[in-house]
Design a protein around this motif. Structure first.
Motif, mmCIF file in Angstrom:
data_model
loop_
_atom_site.group_PDB
_atom_site.id
_atom_site.type_symbol
_atom_site.label_atom_id
_atom_site.label_comp_id
_atom_site.label_asym_id
_atom_site.label_seq_id
_atom_site.Cartn_x
_atom_site.Cartn_y
_atom_site.Cartn_z
ATOM 1 N N ASP A 1 0.833 -1.193 0.000
ATOM 2 C CA ASP A 1 0.000 0.000 0.000
ATOM 3 C C ASP A 1 0.885 1.268 0.000
ATOM 4 O O ASP A 1 1.555 1.557 0.976
ATOM 5 N N GLU B 1 0.168 4.360 0.077
ATOM 6 C CA GLU B 1 -0.245 5.400 1.015
ATOM 7 C C GLU B 1 0.306 5.080 2.417
ATOM 8 O O GLU B 1 0.812 5.965 3.107
ATOM 9 N N ALA B 2 0.218 3.804 2.784
ATOM 10 C CA ALA B 2 0.741 3.390 4.092
ATOM 11 C C ALA B 2 2.262 3.541 4.126
ATOM 12 O O ALA B 2 2.835 3.970 5.127
ATOM 13 N N PHE C 1 4.061 5.688 2.447
ATOM 14 C CA PHE C 1 4.404 7.101 2.578
ATOM 15 C C PHE C 1 4.182 7.586 4.012
ATOM 16 O O PHE C 1 4.981 8.333 4.564
ATOM 17 N N TYR C 2 3.099 7.123 4.592
ATOM 18 C CA TYR C 2 2.778 7.526 5.966
ATOM 19 C C TYR C 2 3.916 7.156 6.914
ATOM 20 O O TYR C 2 4.372 7.973 7.718
ATOM 21 N N LEU C 3 4.404 5.923 6.783
ATOM 22 C CA LEU C 3 5.484 5.476 7.666
ATOM 23 C C LEU C 3 6.776 6.242 7.391
ATOM 24 O O LEU C 3 7.504 6.606 8.315
ATOM 25 N N LEU D 1 10.616 6.489 9.069
ATOM 26 C CA LEU D 1 11.081 5.138 8.780
ATOM 27 C C LEU D 1 11.681 5.108 7.378
ATOM 28 O O LEU D 1 11.096 5.660 6.452
ATOM 29 N N LYS E 1 12.670 3.657 3.729
ATOM 30 C CA LYS E 1 11.826 2.920 2.792
ATOM 31 C C LYS E 1 11.897 1.414 3.088
ATOM 32 O O LYS E 1 10.882 0.723 3.129
ATOM 33 N N THR F 1 12.745 -0.132 5.925
ATOM 34 C CA THR F 1 12.087 -0.481 7.182
ATOM 35 C C THR F 1 10.575 -0.417 7.026
ATOM 36 O O THR F 1 9.858 -1.301 7.501
ATOM 37 N N VAL G 1 8.051 -3.421 7.708
ATOM 38 C CA VAL G 1 6.969 -3.285 8.692
ATOM 39 C C VAL G 1 5.635 -3.703 8.062
ATOM 40 O O VAL G 1 4.842 -4.433 8.663
ATOM 41 N N LEU G 2 5.405 -3.279 6.827
ATOM 42 C CA LEU G 2 4.135 -3.612 6.170
ATOM 43 C C LEU G 2 4.051 -5.096 5.830
ATOM 44 O O LEU G 2 2.980 -5.708 5.944
ATOM 45 N N ALA H 1 3.297 -6.955 8.972
ATOM 46 C CA ALA H 1 1.906 -6.756 9.366
ATOM 47 C C ALA H 1 0.976 -7.615 8.508
ATOM 48 O O ALA H 1 0.002 -8.185 8.990
#
Lengths: 253, 416
Positions: B362, B364-365, B367-369, B374, B376, B378, B382-383, B386
């Protein structure tokens, strides 16, 4: 702190920012207002480092560094914080853990060891009580199942955790009820110091009753067309944006 | 095939020899699947069919870490039982041994053995005809084993074909957790494992199987589970396919009583040119049963995956509640997935749904992180973690859950 000069930015070939200039010093709060489509959110996105925007002209210098050369994460670590207009839900990613990772990655870049668990938790406690989200953040995924207001409060919580130098609040007031608005504004005001600065982007004057700006700028057609004190916001609330548009049209003739 | 036929099964129990001989006859009438075989459409097995594999008995395996925090652990190398590497705890009404041993003394096995095998599946019939050995797990009525039972199937050598066979029988009211791991030694290459497990879950029994497939490069595996559940029973199977060049899973579950609960979960984090095919089939024969399926893939490099999940609801199976989901993250332009969830429903009062999603991480997610600092890499890690988490949390054994979590954590730290 930040100096934006003649900034031009486009997306998918459409130029949105058309020569925007703005200078902000430490300790100041600047409000940016303007009608829909004037480029307010584009400015926030460009400053935060969204890659889909193309910078065609101009410069942004942040504490002596060329901001436009930096990746989004480098900007964040340098102290730029964007409070998202639409904070994204990220199922499975712990709200607290990802902030710990963010803080420790930034510390690692500066050559400092990770923050102690004790220090981190006390920070979490303080920041979550600031936005009245005590206990709601532990073991929760980022924004998952949060109401609109809780998401915006979570943005301010993260701001309190990361202690940025420049915060950009992108329509943080949109969709908020008065209680959430009060909580958000109180958070922002509490975090204000002589060393940091904020850009408050909003369509409505309402938020500015709570977060009092030093300057109000009106953005229209990709440029700042008017700058004034907090009274300008009140005038806009009363008179709408049409007179700005007319004034701007006259100037452009 | 010649190499298998030379195997000497004269040691085997009479009933089993008879079953083997029947299977040999059936094989003669069956062909290996081709790309025209619907059931095997997206998985080409030319590499397997053309290669020459042989059974290989060996007892010496070095540098294999058998971590089994349990009182019961059965170890097999190339299909053969390794008594010296295995340990079991004697306990009333619980029988854990090699299949060979059980063939001589277990009435349960003699009655049920090979009763679930699909007659028209060539690899299943090959297993019946030429299996070496495997795990035998039998819990008598109301027996409860809290400690998980570990079963290791190890391949060692070159051009080896291992044909292990497991048999699991939980009688009424009994409860167990099993870990089945297929791994190989560092020096082994070009091996085929054709594993078949028959699983009987009787009334009110409660079984969880965690299947970890981690054989490394140049390994082929065809794993088949034939499961039969009786009324009010609970069965969960979690399939983790971590490595192996070509892995095909055939999971067939038949729900033969009312009010059963079934959970099928799978995670396939793929790299290189791995190909993993998960075929699942859940047959709802009786009313009021619940089946819940969640398979997730993370596809990197030029890996390919197939998901074909079928839920069949018989006309008598009213009030069936069946949910099926397949989600995939594709990390490169060169990886691909064929996903086909299927529902075939003949009852009119059911709650069934299915879904399949495939996409990139995602944006958008991401970019948010990154906007929180964080990197790129990491943020991607993380995603991915998850994404995998909701399959991993189904593992009911803490040590296994930690193992898979660590695997995902370590393997997606550096994705570009």
């Amino acid at each position: 702190m930040i100096k934006i000069e003649n900034l031009h930015a486009s997306i998918n070939g459409n130029e949105i920012l058309k020569g925007l200039s703005l200078e902000i010093n430490a300790g100041e709060v600047h409000a940016i207002m303007g009608p829909n489509g004037s480029g307010k959110s584009t400015l926030a996105s460009v400053l935060a480092g969204r890659e889909e925007y193309k910078i065609t002209e101009g410069s942004v210098v942040f504490n002596g560094d060329n901001l436009l050369d930096m990746e989004a994460e480098e900007r964040a670590r340098a102290g730029v914080f964007l409070a998202f207009q639409y904070p994204v839900e990220i199922p499975g990613v712990s709200n607290i853990n990802f902030l710990k990772t963010a803080i420790n990655e930034a510390r690692e870049k500066e050559g400092i060891g990770p923050m102690s668990a004790k220090e981190f938790m006390s920070k979490v406690k303080k920041a979550s009580s600031l936005v009245e989200l005590d206990g709601k953040l532990a073991n929760r995924s980022v924004n998952e199942g949060f109401s609109g207001g809780e998401k915006k409060r979570n943005e301010i919580f993260q701001m309190a955790m990361l202690e940025p130098k420049l915060s950009i609040l992108d329509e943080t007031d949109s969709g908020l009820d008065i209680d959430a608005l009060r909580i958000v504004a109180n958070g922002v005001n509490t975090l204000k110091t002589e060393e940091n600065a904020s850009i408050v982007i909003t369509h409505y004057q309402r938020l500015l009753d709570y977060i009092v700006p030093d300057y109000v700028h009106v953005l229209y057609q990709g440029k700042i067309v008017k700058t004034g004190g907090k009274e300008l916001a009140l005038e806009l609330e009363e008179r709408g944006y049409d007179w700005i548009k007319e004034e701007s049209a006259t100037l452009n003739v | 095939m010649n190499a298998f036929e030379k195997q000497d099964f004269s040691f085997d129990a009479d009933f089993s020899i008879a079953i083997r001989e029947k299977a040999v006859q059936k094989i003669k009438a069956l062909d290996f699947p081709t790309s025209k075989t619907e059931y095997w459409k997206y998985t080409r097995i030319n590499k397997i069919v053309r290669a020459s594999f042989s059974p290989f008995f060996t007892e010496s395996v070095a540098e294999i870490n058998l971590s089994a925090p349990s009182k019961n652990c059965l170890v097999f190398i190339n299909g053969y039982f390794m008594a010296d590497l295995s340990w079991t705890e004697a306990k009333d009404r619980i029988h854990i041994s090699s299949l060979s041993e059980a063939k001589n003394n277990s009435a349960s096995l003699q009655e049920k053995f090979d009763s679930l095998t699909k007659q028209d599946e060539i690899f299943a019939q090959i297993n019946t005809a030429y299996h070496q050995d495997g795990a035998f797990i039998h819990l008598e009525r109301n027996a409860n084993l809290e400690d998980p039972i570990y079963v290791f199937h190890i391949t060692d050598g070159s051009d080896v074909m291992a044909t292990p066979r497991n048999f699991i029988h939980l009688e009424e009211g009994s409860q167990a957790k099993v870990v089945i791991k297929t791994i190989s030694t560092n020096t082994s290459e070009r091996c085929l494992v054709n594993l078949l497990s028959e699983v009987f879950v009787e009334k009110n029994a409660h079984l969880e199987i965690n299947k970890i497939q981690d054989e490394g490069n140049y390994k082929y595996q065809i794993a088949t589970e034939q499961v039969r559940q009786e009324g009010n029973s609970y069965f969960k199977i979690n399939t983790f396919t971590l490595s192996g060049e070509l892995v095909r899973n055939n999971l067939n579950i038949s729900l033969n009583g009312e009010h059963t609960e079934t959970f099928l979960n799978g995670l396939y984090p793929l790299k290189g040119k791995q190909h993993v095919d998960n075929h699942t089939y859940v047959l709802h024969r009786e009313p009021n049963c619940v089946s819940h399926e969640l398979y997730k893939g993370i596809l990197d490099d030029t890996s390919t995956a197939v998901f074909n999940g079928k839920v069949y609801v018989h006309q008598d199976a009213q009030k069936t509640n069946a949910y099926q989901s397949n989600a995939n993250i594709v990390l490169t332009d060169t990886a691909s997935i064929n996903s086909k969830p299927e529902l075939e429903i003949y009852a009119d009062d059911v709650k069934c749904s299915h879904g399949s999603t495939t996409g990139q991480l995602d944006e958008e997610a991401l970019f948010y992180l990154r906007a929180r600092g964080l990197s790129k890499k990491t943020a991607k890690a993380v995603l991915v973690n998850a994404f995998a988490a909701d399959v991993i949390e189904h593992i009911g054994i803490e040590a296994v859950r930690n193992e898979i979590e660590t695997y995902i954590d370590n393997n997606y730290k550096g994705i570009a």
